[in-house]
Design a protein around this motif. Structure first.
Motif, PDB file in Angstrom:
ATOM      1  N   GLN A   5     -25.441  10.045 -33.211  1.00 47.60           N
ATOM      2  CA  GLN A   5     -24.363  10.199 -32.232  1.00 47.60           C
ATOM      3  C   GLN A   5     -23.469   8.972 -32.167  1.00 47.60           C
ATOM      4  OE1 GLN A   5     -24.061  13.467 -31.897  1.00 47.60           O
ATOM      5  NE2 GLN A   5     -23.461  13.079 -29.762  1.00 47.60           N
ATOM      6  N   ARG A   6     -24.025   7.809 -32.385  1.00 48.24           N
ATOM      7  CA  ARG A   6     -23.214   6.585 -32.377  1.00 48.24           C
ATOM      8  C   ARG A   6     -22.147   6.655 -33.471  1.00 48.24           C
ATOM      9  NH1 ARG A   6     -27.201   3.310 -32.400  1.00 48.24           N
ATOM     10  NH2 ARG A   6     -27.246   2.720 -34.586  1.00 48.24           N
ATOM     11  N   ARG A   7     -22.523   7.193 -34.604  1.00 46.39           N
ATOM     12  CA  ARG A   7     -21.547   7.325 -35.697  1.00 46.39           C
ATOM     13  C   ARG A   7     -20.527   8.422 -35.408  1.00 46.39           C
ATOM     14  NH1 ARG A   7     -24.307   8.506 -40.916  1.00 46.39           N
ATOM     15  NH2 ARG A   7     -25.573   9.839 -39.566  1.00 46.39           N
ATOM     16  N   GLN A   8     -20.975   9.491 -34.742  1.00 47.25           N
ATOM     17  CA  GLN A   8     -20.043  10.565 -34.391  1.00 47.25           C
ATOM     18  C   GLN A   8     -19.054  10.107 -33.318  1.00 47.25           C
ATOM     19  OE1 GLN A   8     -20.126  13.675 -36.005  1.00 47.25           O
ATOM     20  NE2 GLN A   8     -21.588  12.543 -37.272  1.00 47.25           N
ATOM     21  N   ARG A   9     -19.537   9.281 -32.418  1.00 43.20           N
ATOM     22  CA  ARG A   9     -18.736   8.877 -31.264  1.00 43.20           C
ATOM     23  C   ARG A   9     -17.671   7.858 -31.653  1.00 43.20           C
ATOM     24  NH1 ARG A   9     -22.717   8.716 -27.987  1.00 43.20           N
ATOM     25  NH2 ARG A   9     -23.391   6.667 -28.648  1.00 43.20           N
ATOM     26  N   GLY A  10     -17.978   7.018 -32.630  1.00 41.86           N
ATOM     27  CA  GLY A  10     -17.020   5.992 -33.036  1.00 41.86           C
ATOM     28  C   GLY A  10     -16.757   5.013 -31.903  1.00 41.86           C
ATOM     29  N   GLU A  11     -15.502   4.870 -31.513  1.00 38.13           N
ATOM     30  CA  GLU A  11     -15.120   3.897 -30.488  1.00 38.13           C
ATOM     31  C   GLU A  11     -15.270   4.439 -29.067  1.00 38.13           C
ATOM     32  OE1 GLU A  11     -14.411   0.749 -31.123  1.00 38.13           O
ATOM     33  OE2 GLU A  11     -14.813   1.215 -33.240  1.00 38.13           O
ATOM     34  N   GLU A  12     -15.570   5.704 -28.944  1.00 34.88           N
ATOM     35  CA  GLU A  12     -15.699   6.274 -27.595  1.00 34.88           C
ATOM     36  C   GLU A  12     -16.849   5.593 -26.850  1.00 34.88           C
ATOM     37  OE1 GLU A  12     -17.337  10.401 -25.600  1.00 34.88           O
ATOM     38  OE2 GLU A  12     -16.424  10.485 -27.588  1.00 34.88           O
ATOM     39  N   PRO A  13     -16.657   5.240 -25.583  1.00 35.14           N
ATOM     40  CA  PRO A  13     -17.713   4.559 -24.825  1.00 35.14           C
ATOM     41  C   PRO A  13     -18.970   5.415 -24.713  1.00 35.14           C
ATOM     42  CG  PRO A  13     -15.612   4.453 -23.666  1.00 35.14           C
ATOM     43  CD  PRO A  13     -15.431   5.413 -24.792  1.00 35.14           C
ATOM     44  N   LEU A  14     -20.139   4.760 -24.817  1.00 29.90           N
ATOM     45  CA  LEU A  14     -21.407   5.462 -24.664  1.00 29.90           C
ATOM     46  C   LEU A  14     -21.479   6.160 -23.316  1.00 29.90           C
ATOM     47  CD1 LEU A  14     -24.407   6.030 -25.415  1.00 29.90           C
ATOM     48  CD2 LEU A  14     -24.963   3.778 -24.473  1.00 29.90           C
ATOM     49  N   GLY A  15     -21.077   5.453 -22.268  1.00 30.49           N
ATOM     50  CA  GLY A  15     -21.220   5.987 -20.918  1.00 30.49           C
ATOM     51  C   GLY A  15     -19.950   6.564 -20.339  1.00 30.49           C
ATOM     52  N   SER A  16     -19.212   7.328 -21.118  1.00 29.51           N
ATOM     53  CA  SER A  16     -18.021   7.976 -20.573  1.00 29.51           C
ATOM     54  C   SER A  16     -18.431   8.971 -19.499  1.00 29.51           C
ATOM     55  CB  SER A  16     -17.260   8.701 -21.683  1.00 29.51           C
ATOM     56  OG  SER A  16     -18.008   9.807 -22.155  1.00 29.51           O
ATOM     57  N   ASP A  17     -17.501   9.286 -18.580  1.00 32.30           N
ATOM     58  CA  ASP A  17     -17.813  10.228 -17.496  1.00 32.30           C
ATOM     59  C   ASP A  17     -18.303  11.564 -18.039  1.00 32.30           C
ATOM     60  OD1 ASP A  17     -17.096   8.335 -15.668  1.00 32.30           O
ATOM     61  OD2 ASP A  17     -15.089   9.144 -15.287  1.00 32.30           O
ATOM     62  N   GLN A  18     -17.660  12.026 -19.104  1.00 32.88           N
ATOM     63  CA  GLN A  18     -18.037  13.322 -19.667  1.00 32.88           C
ATOM     64  C   GLN A  18     -19.469  13.290 -20.221  1.00 32.88           C
ATOM     65  OE1 GLN A  18     -15.843  14.607 -23.128  1.00 32.88           O
ATOM     66  NE2 GLN A  18     -16.045  16.769 -22.585  1.00 32.88           N
ATOM     67  N   ASN A  19     -19.824  12.207 -20.910  1.00 33.58           N
ATOM     68  CA  ASN A  19     -21.175  12.087 -21.460  1.00 33.58           C
ATOM     69  C   ASN A  19     -22.213  11.999 -20.343  1.00 33.58           C
ATOM     70  OD1 ASN A  19     -20.383  12.181 -24.123  1.00 33.58           O
ATOM     71  ND2 ASN A  19     -20.265   9.955 -24.355  1.00 33.58           N
ATOM     72  N   ILE A  20     -21.914  11.212 -19.330  1.00 38.34           N
ATOM     73  CA  ILE A  20     -22.862  11.021 -18.235  1.00 38.34           C
ATOM     74  C   ILE A  20     -23.097  12.320 -17.483  1.00 38.34           C
ATOM     75  CG2 ILE A  20     -23.206   9.890 -16.002  1.00 38.34           C
ATOM     76  CD1 ILE A  20     -21.768   7.438 -17.184  1.00 38.34           C
ATOM     77  N   GLU A  21     -22.030  12.976 -17.088  1.00 32.45           N
ATOM     78  CA  GLU A  21     -22.165  14.206 -16.300  1.00 32.45           C
ATOM     79  C   GLU A  21     -22.871  15.309 -17.084  1.00 32.45           C
ATOM     80  OE1 GLU A  21     -18.266  15.215 -15.041  1.00 32.45           O
ATOM     81  OE2 GLU A  21     -18.007  13.402 -13.809  1.00 32.45           O
ATOM     82  N   SER A  22     -22.534  15.467 -18.353  1.00 33.36           N
ATOM     83  CA  SER A  22     -23.114  16.559 -19.140  1.00 33.36           C
ATOM     84  C   SER A  22     -24.574  16.304 -19.480  1.00 33.36           C
ATOM     85  CB  SER A  22     -22.299  16.778 -20.418  1.00 33.36           C
ATOM     86  OG  SER A  22     -22.264  15.600 -21.211  1.00 33.36           O
ATOM     87  N   CYS A  23     -24.939  15.051 -19.774  1.00 39.66           N
ATOM     88  CA  CYS A  23     -26.335  14.785 -20.130  1.00 39.66           C
ATOM     89  C   CYS A  23     -27.262  15.003 -18.942  1.00 39.66           C
ATOM     90  CB  CYS A  23     -26.505  13.379 -20.704  1.00 39.66           C
ATOM     91  SG  CYS A  23     -26.616  12.034 -19.500  1.00 39.66           S
ATOM     92  N   MET A  24     -26.776  14.754 -17.730  1.00 41.82           N
ATOM     93  CA  MET A  24     -27.609  14.962 -16.550  1.00 41.82           C
ATOM     94  C   MET A  24     -27.865  16.445 -16.290  1.00 41.82           C
ATOM     95  SD  MET A  24     -28.357  11.936 -15.839  1.00 41.82           S
ATOM     96  CE  MET A  24     -29.217  12.116 -14.267  1.00 41.82           C
ATOM     97  N   MET A  25     -27.074  17.297 -16.904  1.00 39.60           N
ATOM     98  CA  MET A  25     -27.261  18.747 -16.791  1.00 39.60           C
ATOM     99  C   MET A  25     -27.792  19.359 -18.088  1.00 39.60           C
ATOM    100  SD  MET A  25     -26.496  19.237 -13.706  1.00 39.60           S
ATOM    101  CE  MET A  25     -26.523  21.034 -13.678  1.00 39.60           C
ATOM    102  N   ASN A  26     -28.256  18.488 -19.002  1.00 44.32           N
ATOM    103  CA  ASN A  26     -28.806  18.939 -20.290  1.00 44.32           C
ATOM    104  C   ASN A  26     -27.788  19.717 -21.114  1.00 44.32           C
ATOM    105  OD1 ASN A  26     -31.208  17.833 -19.374  1.00 44.32           O
ATOM    106  ND2 ASN A  26     -32.045  19.803 -18.719  1.00 44.32           N
TER     107      ASN A  26
END
Length: 496
Positions: A176-197
Motif C-alpha cells: 500500500q505504501r507503494r500504491q499510495r505514493g505521496e498521499e499521507p498515510l493518515g488522510s481523513d479518507q483512510n482513517i474513516e474507512s479503515c475504522m469501518m473495515n
C-alpha cells in the motif's frame, strides 16, 4: 519390560535393533555412567500409561485434552530421550513438533538462569514493544548474525503463527505504501474507512498460498493454511487465491520428465492466478514453505522455487519464505531456502520453533517507520534470548548443520532401504534430518507411529499418510540406527 539391544543386518544397512524382554524390573534404567540415556526403556504395558491416564482424567474436567499424547517429566528427560509421566524413556525423533534444537536439558543450559541477569528477565517480563531491557539491542544483533542473505532487519514475536500473521501485515503495508505514493498515510479518507473495515483504508488485497500449506492458526494464517480441515472448519476465512503445490513422483530420478511437467503446470497456474485476481483482490504477495511440513513433507525442486521467486519479482509482489519448521540447520543448511541459490532473496523469512523465539527477517524495502504497526505487548519473551544465544553458539561451534546433513543422509538411506523391502512404504525423502516416508494409507501410518511409540520410539505423522522425523540437531548416527532398528521390527509386525 526393558529394551535389549542387538544387531540386525538388513540388506546393505546395519541397524541397532531393540527387542522386548517382559521380565526386567521396572526400576531398570538405560543410563550410562555419566547419567545420560543410551537407549529407550518401556516400563508400562501401554502408552499412555496409568499415571498419564489419571492426569488426563483430571485435566479433562477443566481443559480440552483431545490433542494430548501423554504427560512428560521434563526434569528427567535428557538429550534425545523424553521421559513420560510413567517413567517410560523414549527415543524422541519428534522433539516437541520440531522445536527443540539441542534436545532436553542440554549441558550448561540450566546454569544460564543461575546468572542473576538472566533470572531478572524471567521475573520481569518486559513489554518489548514499549519498554525493552538495556540488552535488547544486543539480542537483536545476535539474531542478525544468522539473518538470511540480503535481509538486514528483524522483528521478534512469540510463535510461528504470529510471525506469519505479522509478516502478512508488513507485506500489505509495503504494498500500500507503494500504491499510495505521496498521499499521507493518515488522510481523513483512510482513517474513516479503515475504522469501518472498508477501502481504501482497509484495502481489498490478498496473499497467495498453496494447497497443503500450513502457516498457523490465527485468522489470516488460517486463510493460507490448507493441510487439515480440523484447523479450519467453522472459522471464517479470507477469500484469497490458492495455487497447487507440485505433487512429485518418487523416486525423483525415475520421474524427472513427469515432475518437470508438474512443476511447470503449477508455476503457470501461479501466474494465471495473479493475473486473474488483479481486478478482484490484488495479490500483494505469496507465502511458501521450503518443505511443506504439516501438509505431508512435500518437496519441490530448487529450480521450482527459483522460478517462483522470479514470478514474484516479475509481478512486483512480495515473497515470504516460511522457515518456522525448516529453519535452524535441520535441513543441513541453516536456512532451507539456501539450497535454492536465489538471485534475489525472499522479501521476508519467518522463523520460530528451533529458533527459540518467533519473528521475521525482512529487507529494507519492507521496512516501515511508524510505531505500533507491527506490535503487541510482549513481542517475544526476553527470558528466552540467553538460551537462543547459547544455542547459536553451539550450532556454529559444533557445525550442527553439517552434522544434520550427514546424519540425515544416513537416516534417509535407511528409509530408502525400508522402501525397497516393504511394499506398503514409498517415497522416502528428506533434507538433512528433515526426513519422511509414506505408508500405503492413513491407518497403516497411524499403526506404525503407535506401535513405534510402544517400542520406545517417538515419531510423528503428517499429511494423509506420511511418517515424519524431526530430531534435534544433536541426533547421532548411532541414534538413527537405533530408530531404524526399532522401526524395522515395527514394519515386520505390520507387514501383511
Amino acid at each position: 519390560m526393558n529394551l535389549l539391544r542387538g544387531i540386525k543386518r538388513c540388506g546393505k544397512m546395519t541397524y541397532i535393533i531393540s527387542r522386548q524382554r517382559s521380565t526386567v524390573a521396572a526400576s531398570a534404567r538405560p543410563l550410562t555412567d555419566n547419567g545420560k540415556f543410551d537407549r529407550p526403556s518401556i516400563v508400562t504395558n501401554e502408552i499412555p500409561g496409568p499415571k498419564t491416564r489419571a492426569l488426563l482424567e483430571r485435566a479433562a474436567v477443566v481443559h480440552n485434552t483431545g490433542a494430548i499424547n501423554f504427560f512428560c517429566d521434563y526434569e528427567k528427560s535428557k538429550g534425545n530421550y523424553l521421559v513420560d509421566a510413567d517413567g517410560n524413556v523414549l527415543l524422541d525423533c519428534y522433539q516437541q513438533i520440531s522445536s527443540m534444537p539441542l534436545g532436553y536439558n542440554y549441558p550448561g543450559f540450566l546454569d544460564i538462569y543461575k546468572d542473576e541477569s538472566s533470572l531478572v528477565s524471567v521475573v520481569n517480563r518486559a513489554a518489548l514493544g514499549n519498554f525493552p531491557p538495556v540488552n535488547f539491542t544486543k539480542d537483536l544483533e545476535t539474531l542478525l548474525t544468522v539473518a538470511p542473505k540480503g535481509l538486514t532487519n528483524v522483528v521478534t514475536l512469540a510463535c510461528g503463527s504470529c510471525s506469519n500473521e505479522n509478516a502478512y501485515k508488513a507485506l500489505f503495508m509495503w504494498y500500500q505504501r507503494r500504491q499510495r505514493g505521496e498521499e499521507p498515510l493518515g488522510s481523513d479518507q483512510n482513517i474513516e474507512s479503515c475504522m469501518m473495515n472498508k477501502p481504501p483504508g482497509s484495502p481489498n488485497l490478498s496473499i497467495l498460498s498453496f494447497s497443503g500449506a500450513f502457516h498457523g492458526r490465527t485468522l489470516g494464517c488460517l486463510s493460507t493454511t490448507h493441510s487439515k480441515w480440523i484447523h479450519k472448519i467453522d472459522i471464517p476465512a479470507f477469500d484469497w487465491p490458492i495455487a497447487d503445490f507440485p505433487q512429485l513422483k518418487y523416486p525423483l530420478e525415475e520421474f524427472k520428465r513427469e515432475n518437470d511437467a508438474e512443476e511447470a503446470r503449477c508455476l503457470a497456474q501461479v501466474e494465471e492466478l495473479i493475473e486473474r485476481w488483479r481486478t478482484k483482490s490484488p495479490v500483494a504477495g505469496l507465502i511458501i514453505e521450503p518443505i511443506q511440513a504439516e501438509g505431508g513433507d512435500r518437496h519441490a525442486s530448487d529450480d521450482y522455487f527459483r522460478k517462483l521467486r522470479n514470478i514474484a519479482t516479475k509481478y512486483d509482489i512480495g515473497f515470504i519464505c516460511d522457515e518456522v519448521q525448516t529453519g535452524m540447520a535441520i535441513s543441513g543448511r541453516f536456512w532451507a531456502h539456501d539450497y535454492w541459490n536465489l538471485d534475489k532473496s525472499p522479501d521476508i523469512v519467518t522463523f520460530a520453533k528451533k529458533m527459540i523465539t518467533g519473528g521475521f527477517f525482512f529487507s529494507d524495502e519492507i521496512k516501515w517507520k511508524e510505531g505500533y504497526r507491527i506490535f503487541n505487548t510482549w513481542m517475544s519473551d526476553p527470558s528466552k534470548f540467553p538460551i537462543l544465544e547459547h544455542t547459536l553458539d553451539v550450532v556454529k561451534s559444533e557445525d550442527l548443520a553439517a552434522r544434520a546433513a550427514g546424519v540425515g543422509e544416513h537416516l534417509l538411506s535407511g528409509l530408502k532401504d525400508f522402501e525397497r523391502r516393504y511394499d506398503f512404504l514409498s517415497a522416502a525423502r528428506g533434507r538433512g534430518t528433515f526426513c519422511a516416508i509414506d505408508a500405503v494409507d492413513t491407518n497403516t501410518r497411524d499403526s506404525v507411529v503407535k506401535t513405534a511409540l510402544s517400542n520406545g520410539l517417538l515419531i510423528g505423522g503428517c499429511g494423509e499418510k506420511t511418517i515424519r522425523f524431526r530430531p534435534s540437531l544433536i541426533f547421532s548416527i548411532q541414534e538413527a540406527d537405533m530408530a531404524l532398528g526399532i522401526l524395522d521390527d515395527v514394519m515386520q509386525k505390520i507387514a501383511p
